[in-house]
Design an enzyme around this catalytic site. Structure first.
Site: not given
Ligand code: ARG
Length: 568
Positions: A129, A132, A126
């Site tokens: 982003h 994070h 994933k």
């Protein structure tokens, strides 16, 4: 280091002889004209059965000033205000920093104590982003700060590398993997596969069943499934590592969710043995309604475990392995309830009380982008590596405009651009949402990382121009008595305390605020005082102060994970 707070506390203790923790209650008054430290007498009012004003009045008379540390005590409406001996403070600051250099502000208060900082924790296959990014830089800063204070720190990246979605990923890859070249932008492509298989699952029960089966096989160690899972993990980690390298962030452990898969059964058994587990529609739950925390599910009806169970297994494992005094989870506030629940359940895990009490959710707010091609309004996912590259490119452009002759442009642009992004992530009170706006983040005159770097570079160039070789002389104490110099010295004196409170409150904005104040105070000092004068000793004293400011700006920034450029 001369600690005025504890000196004051012990003076109050001498008079009061109470069990109260005096030192923690000593404050710095907002208006320094009224004193350097204040002791509010309000909470003593109940214990002593007197008005705060009277307590302060009596204390004022009894406090012993004969040793010269404190020059004056006054009562300001129930606040006992202390004026410290500024000369002693100056002497202390000028000697200590010259002596300890980048070690100034470090401490051994953490000796013998274990702290875990869990941060970053992105999900395999994933995108990494912008949220994070924030946990990564906050966690890294807290890691550095705790280390500086002498704690034994372990940094853990709790990778999201487990869960039923991997059964789907495996199925999708088996079907279409060969269509994709995973050498480039692998995460985008894995996401693509994931979306495809998810859509198929919605239409076709049989495919969904296969996915579930894959996950079961993965759990049981099936060779093909494990190989594919490892492949996804390696590809993702390689992508994440690029971001960590640019940010200069490291971890001591990459034990992610999967690491706990074989440790979950034991945790479930412990919980069962405590009699706290209930059945609800086939699932196993712990009812926390009486604490206002809803229900914590630990096993689904089909027997598979979930996110929370893996976290419980992690708590147990970390307590057993690291014997932690504190375990910090740097995770967005969306997960507030989750952490409240698992911290509550942790009480049943047979771990030491100090571990239960040390579980701390360092909750942080969202980041919203306003300008640039990665505006969230355009609906695109913000790619962190692209954002970091953009930061560097934008700084390069500024350098080309303002200082095209600069050496090592590439290197310096990186320190400034990345420093700006890091600072921006740390300078808003963590729990608050923040706005990411390029014009603010990169404003060299704003409350930004580049501003601090800019002032640091100024200290450097002042010293270089003067060919300065640091040397301390006691006479500097009396030469640096003007208002602007004193302001700088007072701030320098506070640095060790600032580092400590940043750790106590797990709040990086305390340190960013300090660095901004110090940079501004130096800038005032520089504007008000000619540094190079006809008086050699006066010149040297001002150069010496400049030298100390450079040291503290640099080591404070380093704690935040920000490097200082040589030129700007
Ligand atoms: N992987 C999760 C996410 O990206 C964060 C994990 C937080 N840590 C934890 N121990 N639950 O949202």
């Amino acid at each position: 280091m001369l600690n005025f707070k504890s000196i004051i506390a012990s003076k109050i203790n001498e008079v009061l002889d109470l069990e109260e923790k005096i030192e923690n209650n000593i404050e710095v008054p907002p208006n320094r004209e009224l004193g350097d430290y204040a002791f509010p007498c309000f909470s003593l009012s109940k214990i002593l059965r007197k008005s705060p004003n009277l307590i302060a009045e009596e204390l004022k008379e009894k406090i012993d000033l004969s040793d010269g540390y404190i020059s004056k005590v006054i009562n300001e409406g129930g606040y006992l205000n202390f004026f410290i001996n500024k000369e002693l403070m100056s002497k202390n600051v000028l000697e200590e920093i010259g002596d300890k250099k980048e070690e100034y502000g470090s401490s051994d208060i953490g000796n013998g104590k274990n702290v875990i900082v869990e941060y970053s924790s992105p999900n395999i296959a994933k995108p990494f982003h912008i949220g994070h990014l924030r946990t990564t830089v906050i966690g890294n800063a807290l890691y550095n700060i705790y280390k500086f204070l002498g704690y034994n720190v372990t940094g853990i990246n709790h990778l999201g590398d487990y869960g039923t979605q991997f059964g789907k990923m495996i199925e999708g890859y088996k079907r279409w993997g060969l269509e994709y070249d995973l050498d480039e932008n692998p995460i985008d492509k894995l996401m693509d596969i994931y979306v495809r298989i998810n859509n198929l699952c919605k239409e076709d029960e049989v495919v969904l069943e296969k996915c579930r089966d894959n996950f079961k096989k993965l759990e049981d160690g099936d060779k093909e499934c494990v190989e594919l899972w490892n492949k996804f993990k390696d590809l993702s980690l390689k992508e994440f590592q690029r971001i960590y390298d640019i940010l200069g962030v490291k971890f001591d452990s990459l034990a992610g969710e999967a690491f706990y898969s074989d440790k979950i059964e034991n945790v479930c058994n412990i919980l069962e043995s405590k009699g706290v587990v209930k059945e609800s529609e086939g699932a196993k739950i712990i009812d926390l309604e009486d604490k206002g925390l809803g229900v914590c599910m630990i096993k689904k009806a089909n027997g598979s475990t979930i996110y929370a169970t893996r976290d419980l297994a992690a708590i147990k494992y970390r307590a057993d392995t690291y014997d932690f005094d504190k375990c910090l989870y740097v995770v967005a506030y969306e997960q507030n309830l989750h952490f409240k629940q698992i911290f509550e359940v942790a009480k049943y895990l047979d771990i030491p009380e100090k571990c239960v009490n040390g579980l701390t959710h360092v909750s942080y707010g969202m980041t919203r982008l306003t300008t640039g091609k990665m505006s969230t309004r355009e609906g695109t996912v913000v790619k962190v590596d692209e954002l970091l590259k953009e930061a560097i490119d934008r700084v390069k452009k500024i350098i080309e405009e303002k200082n095209p002759e600069m050496e090592n442009k590439e290197e310096e642009a990186k320190k400034i651009g990345i420093g700006a992004v890091i600072f921006n992530n740390l300078c808003t009170t963590l729990i608050k949402d923040q706005v990411f706006d390029w014009n603010t983040v990169l404003n060299f005159n704003g409350e930004t990382g580049p501003y601090i770097q800019y002032i640091f570079v100024r200290t450097k160039s002042v010293l270089e121009k003067a060919n300065y070789i640091p040397k301390y002389n006691e006479k500097y104490i009396s030469l640096l008595k003007d208002k602007e110099s004193m302001q700088v010295i007072e701030l320098l004196y506070n640095f060790p305390d600032v580092v400590k409170s940043s750790a106590e409150k797990n709040e990086t904005s305390i340190l960013t605020r300090f660095l901004l104040d110090l940079a501004k105070a130096y800038s005032n000092f520089y504007n008000e005082n000619k540094i190079i004068t006809d008086d050699k000793e006066l010149t040297d004293s001002r150069l010496y102060l400049t030298y100390l400011v450079g040291i503290v700006l640099k080591s404070g920034a380093k704690l935040l994970g920000i490097e200082m450029p040589d030129k700007m």
